[in-house]
Write a protein that holds these residues in place. Structure first.
Motif, mmCIF file in Angstrom:
data_model
loop_
_atom_site.group_PDB
_atom_site.id
_atom_site.type_symbol
_atom_site.label_atom_id
_atom_site.label_comp_id
_atom_site.label_asym_id
_atom_site.label_seq_id
_atom_site.Cartn_x
_atom_site.Cartn_y
_atom_site.Cartn_z
ATOM 1 N N LEU A 1 0.828 -1.435 0.291
ATOM 2 C CA LEU A 1 -0.005 0.265 0.098
ATOM 3 C C LEU A 1 1.105 1.535 -0.668
ATOM 4 O O LEU A 1 0.580 2.430 0.044
ATOM 5 N N GLN A 2 1.937 1.205 0.077
ATOM 6 C CA GLN A 2 3.034 2.534 0.498
ATOM 7 C C GLN A 2 4.265 2.086 -0.554
ATOM 8 O O GLN A 2 5.194 1.196 0.497
ATOM 9 N N PRO A 3 4.153 1.526 -2.012
ATOM 10 C CA PRO A 3 5.209 1.442 -2.825
ATOM 11 C C PRO A 3 6.720 1.589 -2.484
ATOM 12 O O PRO A 3 7.675 0.874 -2.535
ATOM 13 N N ARG A 4 7.244 3.030 -1.634
ATOM 14 C CA ARG A 4 8.224 3.275 -1.739
ATOM 15 C C ARG A 4 8.474 3.007 -0.635
ATOM 16 O O ARG A 4 10.001 2.845 -0.542
ATOM 17 N N LEU A 5 8.310 2.375 0.104
ATOM 18 C CA LEU A 5 8.415 1.495 0.980
ATOM 19 C C LEU A 5 9.786 0.104 0.691
ATOM 20 O O LEU A 5 10.671 -0.290 0.831
ATOM 21 N N TRP A 6 9.638 0.144 -0.239
ATOM 22 C CA TRP A 6 10.139 -1.412 -1.061
ATOM 23 C C TRP A 6 11.631 -1.004 -0.866
ATOM 24 O O TRP A 6 12.997 -1.032 -0.694
ATOM 25 N N ASP A 7 11.865 0.383 -1.574
ATOM 26 C CA ASP A 7 13.399 0.835 -2.323
ATOM 27 C C ASP A 7 13.834 1.460 -0.698
ATOM 28 O O ASP A 7 15.411 1.376 -0.558
ATOM 29 N N ALA A 8 13.270 1.553 0.122
ATOM 30 C CA ALA A 8 13.716 2.609 1.349
ATOM 31 C C ALA A 8 13.589 1.550 1.923
ATOM 32 O O ALA A 8 14.829 1.220 3.075
ATOM 33 N N VAL A 9 13.773 -0.335 2.527
ATOM 34 C CA VAL A 9 14.530 -0.922 2.632
ATOM 35 C C VAL A 9 14.875 -1.704 2.755
ATOM 36 O O VAL A 9 16.319 -2.203 3.566
ATOM 37 N N ARG A 10 15.329 -1.904 0.973
ATOM 38 C CA ARG A 10 16.379 -1.972 -0.204
ATOM 39 C C ARG A 10 17.126 -1.306 0.886
ATOM 40 O O ARG A 10 18.613 -1.863 1.150
ATOM 41 N N ARG A 11 17.675 0.110 0.920
ATOM 42 C CA ARG A 11 18.445 0.967 1.349
ATOM 43 C C ARG A 11 18.961 0.530 2.178
ATOM 44 O O ARG A 11 20.296 0.759 2.967
ATOM 45 N N GLU A 12 17.835 0.716 3.565
ATOM 46 C CA GLU A 12 18.535 0.670 5.291
ATOM 47 C C GLU A 12 19.024 -0.744 5.491
ATOM 48 O O GLU A 12 20.240 -0.914 6.023
ATOM 49 N N VAL A 13 18.445 -1.800 4.565
ATOM 50 C CA VAL A 13 19.364 -2.966 4.520
ATOM 51 C C VAL A 13 20.432 -2.982 4.460
ATOM 52 O O VAL A 13 22.356 -3.693 4.803
ATOM 53 N N ASP A 14 20.764 -2.193 2.643
ATOM 54 C CA ASP A 14 22.559 -1.909 2.735
ATOM 55 C C ASP A 14 23.445 -1.354 3.953
ATOM 56 O O ASP A 14 24.011 -1.781 3.922
ATOM 57 N N GLU A 15 22.213 -0.072 4.717
ATOM 58 C CA GLU A 15 22.894 0.409 5.661
ATOM 59 C C GLU A 15 23.136 -0.700 6.803
ATOM 60 O O GLU A 15 24.953 -0.276 7.071
ATOM 61 N N ARG A 16 22.731 -1.068 6.839
ATOM 62 C CA ARG A 16 22.708 -1.719 8.511
ATOM 63 C C ARG A 16 23.567 -3.264 8.591
ATOM 64 O O ARG A 16 24.670 -3.760 9.557
ATOM 65 N N SER A 17 23.787 -3.322 6.751
ATOM 66 C CA SER A 17 24.527 -4.579 6.178
ATOM 67 C C SER A 17 24.067 -5.625 7.623
ATOM 68 O O SER A 17 25.453 -6.276 7.872
ATOM 69 N N ARG A 18 23.323 -6.169 8.099
ATOM 70 C CA ARG A 18 22.555 -7.138 8.769
ATOM 71 C C ARG A 18 21.468 -7.996 8.142
ATOM 72 O O ARG A 18 20.876 -7.526 7.634
ATOM 73 N N ARG A 19 21.798 -9.151 8.928
ATOM 74 C CA ARG A 19 20.484 -10.052 8.250
ATOM 75 C C ARG A 19 19.337 -10.206 9.189
ATOM 76 O O ARG A 19 20.211 -9.364 10.632
ATOM 77 N N GLY A 20 18.380 -10.375 8.584
ATOM 78 C CA GLY A 20 16.770 -10.300 9.865
ATOM 79 C C GLY A 20 16.657 -9.164 10.029
ATOM 80 O O GLY A 20 15.617 -8.734 11.143
#
Length: 531
Positions: free
Chosen positions: A196-215
């Motif tokens: 319902l908020q499609p922009r979250l996909w890229d936001a999550v992707r960027r945050e995963v890259d920044e955190r560099s952690r799984r799960g």
């Protein structure tokens, strides 16, 4: 309803390794009282987390009696270190009073005298272990599937914080300022109905890259967003899981006595009569594998399924791009229901729904697929030894066979009167359960029919190239099984196998025992099949 309840009780006993005996103290639906063994008697997968269980009863004398019984179960549960699943299975069979199972955030209250589940409870799912594995290897996990299939409940049990994108009033304001605000919270953070908020996909992707952690994140969605909503694939950051409604084993209508994993490895099945009789099987297909329907009176479950269909037609399908005529959607879905489990073509569906062109039917079908209400079974691609060619038309299935039943206004009685259609519906149920069971193995489920008329109802293709063929028969009579086994052998003999010259061949029946025939073809009753 009685047979279905008895089957579920037997399934619960068998899945936990419990004995079943008549008990004068618990004369409930089936009269089975669990006899718990030692820790060694309980399956290893059921020895994880254990909390406590407590009983509540108004009448003091009866309460004291049941409290003593509960103490016994509790002691065995703690000494054996049962998991939530094991504890639930153990306590679910204590009959004739309201049983409360305490867990982290769920409780079950059930009166098995009437078969009514009085409060929500989490049913362990096959996808649970898949989700654990996905969280251990990827920064984010995407879980997709039809509404009401249990995605949110499954994800919540792994999440440490949750935001409901569809109902949280703060989400829109946060997205307008900075989408990363929605991601703030203890990991794994669940983003429910993220699409319902499609922009979250890229936001999550960027945050995963920044955190560099799984799960870090779990995303659940009941509508596949348009391709434009995913400018980046998420490769290397996202793991993807498909979640479906419950198999017979998951809803305790089956006992999982025959393992598909072991079956595919070549182990011969060996089990007595299926835990669910013919009438119970028809009722289960009509009711479906919806978690919210487990324990409901059959009449209420059927009404709930009709409500589900109405919501799909009037509301949900419009979430897949644009508004559509509800009357046309209903007529098309009813045409699909009549042809469930078959290779009905787009042209035939367009003729059945005379107001839609073939292009319009394709567009409507795409919308139903995007909200996971239908799931085609693709045709298998393999080299044949003969000059015959494999057909390419997919078989049509709903996300749960009960959707077809609801669309046609049917019930178990109607299914018994029309065994030809019930055979189609049973094949759809088998394909549904095989998909759930094969997914953790990396298997895909296809069907095959060649130009000479040889066919296999279901083919599981494994990642290493090996395959297994399944013929589906509602009945279990000897002549029926003989014909199905002969058909399987004939088809397999015509496949040019380069990596799997000896595929596992199995006839799936609705009832009866599970065993291996002298010719090497397995016979397995669906209610006995599990992971």
């Amino acid at each position: 309803m009685r047979e279905l309840a008895e089957g579920r009780c037997r399934g619960l006993h068998a899945r936990l390794g419990l004995g079943a005996q008549r008990s004068q103290a618990f004369p409930g639906v089936c009269g089975h009282a669990p006899t718990l063994g030692t820790a060694a008697d309980i399956p290893g997968r059921d020895r994880d987390r254990a909390d406590d269980c407590r009983l509540r009863e108004d009448e003091r004398a009866e309460h004291r009696h049941h409290e003593r019984r509960a103490d016994s179960v509790r002691a065995e549960t703690r000494s054996s270190d049962l998991s939530v699943k094991g504890r639930k299975l153990a306590t679910d069979c204590l009959l004739n009073w309201r049983l409360i199972v305490s867990q982290t955030d769920d409780s079950l209250s059930i009166d098995l005298t009437t078969g009514v589940r009085l409060a929500s409870h989490y049913f362990p799912r096959i996808v649970d272990e898949e989700l654990d594995a996905a969280l251990s290897r990827a920064g984010a996990v995407l879980i997709e599937g039809p509404k009401a299939s249990g995605k949110t409940a499954t994800a919540k049990r792994r999440a440490n914080s949750v935001v409901h994108i569809d109902t949280d009033p703060a989400v829109s304001a946060q997205m307008a300022v900075d989408p990363s605000l929605v991601l703030e919270g203890e990991a794994p953070r669940l983003l429910d109905e993220w699409q319902l908020q499609p922009r979250l996909w890229d936001a999550v992707r960027r945050e995963v890259d920044e955190r560099s952690r799984r799960g870090q994140f779990i995303l659940t969605g009941s509508t596949a967003p348009a391709s434009s909503a995913r400018r980046h694939s998420g490769a290397g950051r996202f793991a993807r899981l498909r979640m479906r409604t419950m198999t017979l084993a998951e809803s305790a209508d089956g006992n999982a006595a025959v393992s598909l994993r072991r079956l595919l490895s070549g182990e011969a099945p060996r089990h007595g009569a299926a835990p669910l009789g013919f009438d119970g099987l028809l009722t289960r297909m009509a009711v479906g594998g919806w978690p919210s329907a487990v324990g409901l009176p059959v009449k209420d479950a059927l009404a709930s399924n009709r409500d589900y269909v109405d919501t799909v037609i009037d509301v949900d399908i419009d979430s897949a791009g644009r508004s559509r005529d509800p009357l046309r959607v209903r007529r098309l879905m009813q045409a699909l229901a009549r042809s469930t489990g078959t290779e009905v073509s787009i042209s035939t569906l367009a003729r059945d729904e005379a107001t839609l062109s073939r292009d319009a039917v394709r567009e409507y079908m795409d919308a139903l697929s995007r909200i996971f209400v239908i799931e085609d079974q693709p045709a298998w691609s393999a080299h044949l030894r003969s000059s015959a060619t494999l057909r390419k038309e997919p078989k049509r299935h709903f996300c749960d066979p009960s959707v077809a039943v609801a669309l046609l206004g049917a019930d178990a009685t109607a299914l018994r009167r029309d065994l030809s259609f019930t055979g189609q519906l049973f094949e759809s149920q088998v394909v549904h359960d095989l998909r759930v069971l094969a997914q953790p193995l990396g298997g895909e489920v296809y069907h095959a029919r060649d130009s000479a008329g040889r066919e296999v109802d279901a083919v599981i293709q494994l990642p290493d190239g090996h395959w297994a063929g399944f013929e589906v028969k509602l009945g279990a009579a000897a002549e029926t099984v003989d014909a199905a086994a002969a058909s399987l052998r004939e088809f397999a003999a015509n496949v040019d196998g380069t990596r799997a010259d000896s595929p596992v061949l199995t006839v799936i029946t609705g009832t009866g025992p599970s065993y291996q025939r002298a010719d090497g073809v397995n016979v397995v009753a669906l209610p006995s099949l599990g992971m």
